[in-house]
Design a protein around this motif. Structure first.
Motif, short mmCIF file in Angstrom:
data_model
loop_
_atom_site.label_atom_id
_atom_site.label_comp_id
_atom_site.label_asym_id
_atom_site.label_seq_id
_atom_site.Cartn_x
_atom_site.Cartn_y
_atom_site.Cartn_z
N MET A 68 0.83 -1.21 0.00
CA MET A 68 0.00 0.00 0.00
C MET A 68 0.86 1.25 0.00
O MET A 68 0.56 2.23 -0.69
N TYR A 69 1.96 1.21 0.76
CA TYR A 69 2.82 2.40 0.82
C TYR A 69 3.50 2.63 -0.53
O TYR A 69 3.68 3.78 -0.94
N ALA A 70 3.89 1.57 -1.22
CA ALA A 70 4.53 1.71 -2.54
C ALA A 70 3.61 2.43 -3.52
O ALA A 70 4.05 3.14 -4.41
N VAL A 71 2.30 2.25 -3.33
CA VAL A 71 1.30 2.87 -4.22
C VAL A 71 0.97 4.30 -3.79
O VAL A 71 0.91 5.22 -4.61
N PHE A 72 0.79 4.51 -2.48
CA PHE A 72 0.25 5.78 -1.99
C PHE A 72 1.28 6.68 -1.28
O PHE A 72 0.98 7.84 -1.01
N GLY A 73 2.47 6.16 -0.96
CA GLY A 73 3.46 6.96 -0.23
C GLY A 73 4.14 7.97 -1.12
O GLY A 73 4.43 7.70 -2.29
#
Length: 575
Positions: free
Chosen positions: A63-68
């Motif tokens: 999720m962080y790879a997408v939204f961070g």
């Protein structure tokens, strides 16, 4: 609406190249090699079965790879958050029980929801209330607590588990004589190996090497090391989807620990993100987007049996040093964890807990910032006291209280500093147009009938009385000779209604005494506030000057040339 701001992966993925993938692939593999043993170790800190450390390394990272907004921060289980989880959840359920696991997963959902809402409502500025001394004091104390709690695994003794260090130290002191010799020797050998490899080259995956060393030691010397505690069965397979059981009573009880995790997790992410940001010029960290990414990671992670996660200082630094430039490196690490969960978990059966304790102890004791404390002691005693107070509160009251003591102290010091700012009496520098602080420049000329003061802060309700009292004291020292007060407002960047009322009252007070008040260097927004509040009913527009020199010259010689131009400019602006 810019969709790339909402989903930052779209900023780099469309133009992704194979040359970038090489660096990301190597970085992802390197971080994955470190993440797997660390994940298992940190799950033990949190009081959870080892497999949950690997579960926490899956969905939150994705999720962080997408939204961070950072492309190099490594998300997953971390030591400090794991200890906070243990400190909070252990008061509600028996460590390691099904109820304990369920509450830890629910905690991830609560933490994620708070982070997400804070990001949506743009509350990232809250992190500004945690100053560097607070962060240093908190991290150093938390590191010591984490390290001392691992002595139970390092020495093979069932010491008490607590987030108040005095109880752990007391129990270690009373029961150290019962240590398990084999466990202790194996643990200290692992520590020596890690420290030695670090001295040789920090890029060497020392955690992986000692894990292999520990597994081989137990597997081939099992008869001699029969009393060394090992991980044993680690379940294979990916975590199943399930919605955490919502219990509002439990959520209320979890809120204090959840807020602590929100602040600490956000701080960790912003701190490492900013340091990595400074080393490149391709992207910028956006605090509110970071909150959204962390929130989505924790919420989605809780649906797949993850406990609360944040960014790892060590893994993020290694990711950057190994050539990782985008979130693709994180996805490679996720793939490694998936492969481990599907095929490699039986390997960890013989992994000694003392080796995991060694990995944790070396990692967290490196977070104790002694040099920072010594520097602050020499440079700024007030900041040192803030660091020390946060450190001691965290150490002896517990992690969840320490962070709030630090925040409270930061706010108190902020109020103290703004309520009693520096006030300088200025004097004329000979043969120049400048006025300087008379305490620092001994050769300046102070005239008997003129008082020039500079106020180095915004003027508002918290310091208006302080300004008035100091002005009156300085005017009284001048005595009957005083005819002119010049307020150098160049450092006043904001003024509220209380400040304006105080100025008007003082202007009228000194007018009755035959003393004139001039203003010099007033900023436009401050002047706007003064004029709207009606200060021109008490003072003439010609009493506002561009600088101190012009004001004093006008008073002494009546030279109106420069003042007429400035007054005309102000009049034109506000007519």
């Amino acid at each position: 609406m810019n969709i790339k701001k909402i989903i930052p992966i779209l900023e780099w993925l469309p133009n992704y190249t194979t040359s970038r993938f090489k660096g990301d692939f190597i970085a992802g593999i390197t971080v994955g090699i470190i993440l797997i043993p660390q994940g298992i170790a940190y799950a033990l800190i949190a009081g959870l079965p080892p497999i949950y450390g690997l579960y926490a390394a899956l969905v939150p990272q994705t999720m962080y790879a997408v939204f961070g907004s950072s492309r190099q921060v490594a998300i997953g289980p971390v030591a400090m958050d794991s200890l906070i989880v243990a400190a909070g959840v252990s008061t509600l359920a028996l460590t390691g029980s099904d109820s304990y696991i369920a509450i830890a997963i629910l905690l991830a959902l609560v933490v994620g929801a708070i982070q997400f809402l804070m990001g949506v409502f743009r509350l990232g500025f809250i992190v500004n209330f945690l100053s560097k001394p607070v962060i240093t004091g908190f991290t150093s104390a938390a590191a010591l607590i984490i390290g001392f709690n691992q002595f139970r695994n390092l020495f093979g003794v069932d010491f008490v588990r607590s987030n108040q260090i005095q109880y752990v130290i007391k129990d270690v002191w009373n029961n150290i004589s019962t240590l398990n010799t084999h466990t202790t020797i194996l643990g200290f050998v692992a520590i020596i190996i890690i420290l030695s490899l670090r001295k040789i080259n920090k890029k060497i995956p020392n955690a992986l090497i000692v894990v292999i060393f520990g597994i081989l030691s137990i597997k081939y010397l099992g008869k001699s090391l029969f009393d060394v505690a090992i991980i044993k069965e680690v379940p294979s397979g990916l975590p199943s989807f399930s919605i955490p059981e919502i219990d509002f009573q439990q959520i209320r009880e979890l809120l204090p620990i959840a807020l602590t995790l929100v602040l600490v997790g956000f701080l960790e992410t912003i701190s490492i993100g900013k340091s990595l940001e400074a080393k490149q010029d391709e992207y910028r960290i956006r605090p509110n987007q970071e909150l959204i990414a962390l929130g989505l990671g924790n919420m989605a992670g809780s649906l797949f049996k993850a406990y609360p996660t944040a960014s790892s200082f060590s893994r993020s630094a290694i990711n950057q040093e190994s050539g990782g430039t985008t979130g693709m490196a994180a996805l490679v690490s996720v793939a490694m964890v998936v492969i481990t969960l599907l095929f490699l978990t039986p390997i960890f059966y013989f992994l000694p807990k003392t080796v995991l304790a060694a990995i944790i102890i070396v990692a967290v004791f490196g977070l104790v910032k002694v040099k920072e404390g010594i520097h602050l002691w020499k440079a700024n005693k007030l900041d040192f006291s803030l660091l020390l107070t946060t450190f001691l509160a965290t150490l002896f009251l517990g992690i969840e209280y320490g962070i709030f003591v630090g925040v409270g102290m930061s706010i108190i010091i902020l109020i103290f500093r703004t309520s009693k700012p520096y006030i300088a009496v200025l004097g004329a520098v000979p043969d120049s147009d400048f006025y300087k602080n008379s305490e620092r420049f001994k050769n300046v000329i102070i005239e008997e009938d003129v008082l020039v003061i500079r106020f180095d802060a915004q003027l508002f309700f918290a310091n208006a009385s302080y300004f008035r009292d100091n002005l009156d004291d300085l005017a009284e020292k001048k005595g009957k000779a005083l005819k002119l007060i010049v307020i150098d407002a160049e450092s006043i960047n904001r003024i509220d209604s209380t400040g304006v009322e105080m100025l008007i009252e003082r202007i009228n007070f000194y007018k009755k005494k035959g003393i004139t008040v001039y203003f010099a260097g007033v900023k436009g927004p401050v002047r706007d506030t003064l004029f709207r509040a009606g200060i021109l009913n008490s003072i003439d527009i010609n009493h506002f000057f561009m600088n101190i020199f012009t004001a004093v010259k006008f008073y002494k010689t009546g030279d109106r040339e420069h003042q007429i131009k400035y007054a005309e400019y102000i009049h034109h602006t506000y007519k």
